[in-house]
Structure formats: structure tokens, C-alpha cells
Enzyme design. Sequence first.
Site, PDB file in Angstrom:
ATOM      1  N   HIS A 162       0.559  -1.178  -0.053  1.00 39.15           N
ATOM      2  CA  HIS A 162      -0.099  -0.219   0.167  1.00 39.15           C
ATOM      3  C   HIS A 162       0.842   1.180  -0.364  1.00 39.15           C
ATOM      4  CE1 HIS A 162      -0.119   0.155   4.672  1.00 39.15           C
ATOM      5  NE2 HIS A 162      -0.050   1.241   4.417  1.00 39.15           N
ATOM      6  N   ASP A 204       0.915  -8.014   1.829  1.00 36.62           N
ATOM      7  CA  ASP A 204       0.929  -6.512   2.037  1.00 36.62           C
ATOM      8  C   ASP A 204       2.084  -5.841   2.114  1.00 36.62           C
ATOM      9  OD1 ASP A 204       1.024  -3.621   1.799  1.00 36.62           O
ATOM     10  OD2 ASP A 204      -0.471  -3.344   3.017  1.00 36.62           O
ATOM     11  N   SER A 238       3.844   2.269   8.922  1.00 34.58           N
ATOM     12  CA  SER A 238       3.729   1.357   7.839  1.00 34.58           C
ATOM     13  C   SER A 238       5.097   1.004   7.021  1.00 34.58           C
ATOM     14  CB  SER A 238       2.546   2.020   6.533  1.00 34.58           C
ATOM     15  OG  SER A 238       1.182   0.914   7.428  1.00 34.58           O
TER      16      SER A 238
HETATM   17  N1  ARG Z   1      -5.130   1.103   6.850  1.00 35.31           N
HETATM   18  C1  ARG Z   1      -4.028   0.969   6.470  1.00 35.31           C
HETATM   19  C2  ARG Z   1      -2.770   2.764   7.184  1.00 35.31           C
HETATM   20  O1  ARG Z   1      -3.850   3.124   7.526  1.00 35.31           O
HETATM   21  C3  ARG Z   1      -3.889   0.961   4.749  1.00 35.31           C
HETATM   22  C4  ARG Z   1      -4.262  -0.117   4.428  1.00 35.31           C
HETATM   23  C5  ARG Z   1      -4.327  -0.581   2.893  1.00 35.31           C
HETATM   24  N2  ARG Z   1      -5.362  -0.914   2.268  1.00 35.31           N
HETATM   25  C6  ARG Z   1      -6.201  -0.700   2.011  1.00 35.31           C
HETATM   26  N3  ARG Z   1      -7.419  -1.137   1.424  1.00 35.31           N
HETATM   27  N4  ARG Z   1      -6.510   0.432   1.694  1.00 35.31           N
HETATM   28  O2  ARG Z   1      -2.588   3.242   6.728  1.00 35.31           O
HETATM   29  N1  ASP Z   2      -1.550   1.245   7.204  1.00 27.70           N
HETATM   30  C1  ASP Z   2      -0.408   2.455   8.682  1.00 27.70           C
HETATM   31  C2  ASP Z   2       0.570   3.519   7.723  1.00 27.70           C
HETATM   32  O1  ASP Z   2      -0.255   3.181   6.396  1.00 27.70           O
HETATM   33  C3  ASP Z   2       0.046   2.226  10.119  1.00 27.70           C
HETATM   34  C4  ASP Z   2      -1.090   2.284  10.844  1.00 27.70           C
HETATM   35  O2  ASP Z   2      -1.920   3.394  10.929  1.00 27.70           O
HETATM   36  O3  ASP Z   2      -0.717   0.842  11.774  1.00 27.70           O
HETATM   37  O4  ASP Z   2       1.782   3.898   8.013  1.00 27.70           O
END
Ligand code: ARG
Ligand code: ASP
Length: 732
Positions: A97, A233, A666
Site C-alpha cells: 500500500h 502487503d 507501515s
Molecule cells: N490501514 C492502512 C494504513 O492506514 C492502510 C491499508 C491499505 N489498504 C486498504 N485497503 N486501504 O495505512
Molecule cells: N496503515 C498505517 C500506515 O500506512 C499503519 C497504521 O496506522 O497502523 O502507516
Amino acid sequence: MMKRANCRNLIQLTRRHWWVVMILLLGRPAYADEGMWLPLLMSNTHWDDMRSKGLRIDPEDIYSLNNTSLKDAVVHFGGGCTGMLVSDEGLMFTNHHCAYSRIQGHSTVEHDYLSEGFWAMERDEELPNIGLTASILIRVEDVTQRVLAAVNQKMSETDRTASIRRASQAIAKEVTDRSHYHAEVKPLYYGNQFILVITEVFRDVRLVGAPPSSVGKFGRDSDNWMWPRHTGDFAIFRIYADANNQPAEYDLSNVPYRPRTFFEISAAGIKEGDFTMVYGFPGRTQQYIPSWGIRNFQHHTYPAIVNIRDHELAVINHTMGLSDELRIQYTGRQARVANGWKLYRGVIPGLERFQVISKKEKEQQAMLESLRDNPEQYAHYLNLLAAYETAYDDILPLQQYNTYFSECFWRNPLFRFIFRAYRIPDMDMRSEEGKPAIAELTTDLAEAVHGFYATIDIETEKQILSAMVQLFTEAIPYEELPSLLAEAKQKYDGDYTRFIERLFSKSMFSNAEDTYRFFRHWKRSSPRRLSRDPLFALMRDIVEHYMGDYHPALQDANRSLDSLHRINMQLLLTVHSTELLYPDANGTLRIAYGEVAGSYPRDAIRYHHQTTLEGVLEKHATGHPDYEVPEQLLRIASPEYYHPYSTDGTMPVGFIANNHTTGGNSGSPVLNGYGHLIGINFDRAWEGTMSDLNFEPSICRNISVDIRYLLFITDKLGGASYLFDEMVIHRP
Ligand code: ARG
Ligand code: ASP
């Protein structure tokens, strides 16, 4: 005599600060498992605690001021994510991502790397990414004394901020003047401490491998922010440098970067209770704000964001159902909007469930009680609390205005595109400086038009904008509306579809061709025509109103709050010391540690710590489109293909641990007690997403891809196991 005096002091101290005693008695940090520690400030208290939990290497191996240590292998990826070096030829892992827009940028109809995945089979197939940076930390220094020498008690808050900025810039400049490094002074603990952060910024970063989105984004929005998770991921990059191993712009003659060190990989497997450590660049947390700050977020800002995005997503989701073309066009936008929307839908119930407001109130009360024997400090703290309450009451309407402004308009891509021309009507077309500046701006805009309009659908944009105008005019009192919106409110009586229809029918910005021609053939009369364009005029009215009436007031209010935070933090630090209080995340390198751990998120539900490929198949069997699985993966989803990445007949996919992480973490390396890589961090479990404001050890969990799944996919799905030759992989 001496002894008795000391004893009395201690009694006084302990009477006043009873919780210091409690912490001393416990003999360990009050915030075990919680915390994003700044290595420079870590002491034996932390290292001992880590050792007792399973750390097996020396602190010097993890972070050293003079010698090579693991910090040299952690990468700040593109400013917003983390990555890690895994070979002495600059090979780097991060999240799919984090690489998403880059993979998308390389995708065409013939080579759809987002859907099919991408694997370079040799070095010259690796794909350059202009503008992408990979920064590696050189050194961090405490420069508190130098920065604070520039301020005094009598200064106003504005002067103080300006002096600190000047001193910080001067300190950074000393470094940048005599090296190719990047340098920046960053405040910690709300300006009670300052550090100088020196980094080396690499600019030739190439894509080496990425699984198809059906693996790298498996579960899509259905599973985002959730456990159990089955997403692979990850993405693989390589950093390139010039012949002297120094950063350089992309060039064919560049060679793989030779890092000072890199992470070795452990494919030996994990079990519940194993030590874990996350080494990365968390972006922002606010652990120390008082009860009123939580109240403003929980009851106002977050619900507003969720509500606005509900409406925006309703339009986007509808559009995406209309055709494949529209679906592809809006996936990126949908993911961005939905990510924050879902986050806050997790944070709000978390804050409610753990009664964070009343917990903070109790802490504030306890602090007050502990100062009771010292009338001066007692009064001081009492004043601070009163000032906090007033400041948060005062800032609330400004915060709300700001939230609606940002969410309804400022975040909107079409709005932002039009905003690029904002300054033009005020520029002097005839002056020496004005002429070339306008020419440059209009050429840039003309060049950007077709690319931008290819990402949007005008019908959809109209619907989004009328929904946004509706929400904005309902939430903001009439007297506070920008004049064009106030007018529209009266004239259209709530029917903003008609209002927006009219604007678009008369605006050149409603189609790419007119916009292109307008900027391409710039005439003397153009600025006037621009000012009269109804969409431009609306954008300008909204921005001017915000900049004139709200932005300065909000900045003032935030400055007052910051000074209260600084005083509060100073007090907390005298009571707790930096040994026990980690500074809020601010994009600097941090260590979080804890263990692989399942949880009991809700009544009668137990989260196991690990997911497997079996679970991928289970979800796939539901037929839900978010759980699509590529044919090749279905073919190899059986134990005879797992060797040598798994030995017990199951294929691990993800795991959870109780490391304290946030956005920016991330792509962070997740390490075992030997400093070997066991996973890549990428998300948090929904029930614990309030951890940016309040960490609850029982429920806050970070989510990682198991490194064995990365190896399995890269080898068996990507056919790129040749990459393993550069890595050091410890097998069971
Ligand atoms: N929740 C993850 C973080 O905040 C992002 C994951 C990306 N995947 C998605 N389905 N948007 O960045
Ligand atoms: N998904 C988040 C990121 O892109 C990680 C988190 O907020 O736990 O950094």
C-alpha cells in the site's frame, strides 16, 4: 544530620509525587508495551525491560552513535512510510500500500502490474520512480540547550516560535553547508526538548517486485484496519547510488547502494509470547492531551469526518458500480477516503469503550491531589487546567470550521486543481517578474489538464460537490458562510444539485478541452475571464474566507494550546522523567517493543495471533469480490508447495503483536530478539485504533505480514527467488 535531611526530602517528595513511588516500586516503566521510544533517549531501564522480554542482542547493535547498527538499515520511505534494507546491494522491503501509486504509475493496459503483479527478473528490468525518496538516518543530536538559548520567559508565544525557528534553521544549516546531508531540528515533548536529525536522502529508488493486488491488497476495504487479516502487503525496491555510494538522481549509470548494514531474515517461525520490536518512523500521536482535547475529537471532529466521508463514499461507490472504467478511475480515491473514514469509525467506539475522557479527568485530578502540599504548584496546575478548558472551548468552533473546510473542499482533487490558478488574477501580467511567472504557471497547468481530468468523472464530481456544499452549509452557521455559499443557501433553498449544475454549465473547468485551451492560449483578457468563471470564483471565495477569517484565528488558538501543552509536559516530565514518558510521534525513528500476542477484543471472541493461507481460501469461498484470489495462488495453496517456507503443513500469512505503532509505521521491520526480520508492519486491529490518543495494552495490536509469506509469494508466485541469493535467511 545529613541523612535525616535527605530522608525528610524524600518523604516530602514521595508525599507530593506518590505515583513516582508507585512506579519505583513496580520497578519498570509505567507504560510497558506502550511507547514509541526515541533511541537517543532510551536508558538501561528500557534495555533491561527489553532483555527481560526476550531481547538477545546489545543495545549498541540496535542503535549506536559511532558504530554501524541496525538503525542504518531502517529507511524512511517516501516521507510517509517505513522500509528496511535486506541485502548489501540496496534491496529494500516496504508495504504494497506504500508502493501502490508507484505500481499504478507503471501500469498500462498491456502491463497491468496492479492486477498481475510485477517481478523484475534482472537488474535492468527494475523500474525507476521519479520523485520517490528513501532516507537513511545518519545521526541524531540533542540540541535543546542551543535552541532554548534563543528564547526567554518574557517572550510572546509568536516571538518564541519565530526565535526557535531561526535557531533551528541555523543549526541545520551548519550541517547542510558542509555535507550533502539533509538536516532538520525537531521539537520533542511540545518544545521542551529539541533534536537535530541528520539524514542521507536517496533519489534513485527502483521497483523490483510487487505481488498482484489480489495478494498485496487482499481483503481490500472489507478487511482494512481489521484482524483476522490475510493480506500479503509487501513490495520490493532497490536503492541506487552513484559510483561513490552517494545519493544521486536517477541515472542508468547508478549502481546498487551498499548500505552499512542490512536486516537478516528469520524464517524460523514465531509463537505467541515471542519478543517483537518495531523499528520505524511513526508519524503523529497525541498521548498527552487533556480530557477536553479528547472530547473535541471524540464528539466533534471525528464524527464530522465520518459523516462527510459517508456522503462522499456513497457517491463514489455508486459511480464505481457503473462501469469497469469508472471503477478503475476511482479505486485510488475510494481507498484514500475510506481509509480515514474506517479508522475514525474504529477510534470513536474505542474512546467510548475505554472511557478515555473520564480516565484523563481522573489523571488530571490525581495530579492535582499530588500537588496539594505545595500551594504554589497546586495553584499553578489548577490554573493550567482552567486555561485548558477555556482554550478547548474556544478552539472548538474553529476546529469544526477547519474540519468542514478541509473535508468538504480542501481535500477535493477538482477543487485543488482549480486552486492551482488561485494567484493568477492578482499577478501583474505586464511586470518583469509577472510575465514569466504567469507563463510558467499557465504552461504547467495546460500540461497537467489532460492527466488530471483522466482521473475524474465530471458527473461524479458534480454529485460530490453538491453533497459537500449541502453538508457545509448545514453545519456552518449562516453568518459564517463564505458569501457565495450564503447566497446559494438563500437562492437555492437547499437544492444544491441545481446550484452546482449551474456552476458547471457555465464553467470551463467542467471539461478538459476548454480548460486546456484556456491555459494554452493565454491572452490579456484571460485573468478577467478566470475571475469570472463560476467554479473558480466559488473556490476563491471559500479559500479567501478561510484564510482571512479562520486560518489566523485557528493558528493563534493552536499556539495558545501548544504553550499549555508545553507547560503540562514540563510538569509531567518533572514527575515522570523522560525514562518513563516517550515523546509523541513526530516522524522520527522510534522503537516499539512487546510480544506476539492474540487478544480478547469483544465478549466471547478470542483473536489467535496468526493467520494462514487456509483463511485466504475460506474468505475466497465467500465469493465476495474483495477476496478474489489469483488462479496461480489457488494452485499452490497446498502443503506440498510450502517447503521450505513452512514445515508444519500450514502457510503463515499475518500475525499480531502488542507493539505501539501508528500511521507512518507501515513498512516497518518487525524484529525478533536477535534483530532478525520476522515480519513487515502494515496496520492495526480496529478495536485498538484509538492508540494514537490512548494505548490499551489489552486490545491494541499491530498487524504484520509474516516474512515467510513474503518469501513464499516471491518464490512460488513471482518466480523471483533469485533475489534470495542476496539475502541472509535463517531457516529452522
Ligand atoms: N490501514 C492502512 C494504513 O492506514 C492502510 C491499508 C491499505 N489498504 C486498504 N485497503 N486501504 O495505512
Ligand atoms: N496503515 C498505517 C500506515 O500506512 C499503519 C497504521 O496506522 O497502523 O502507516
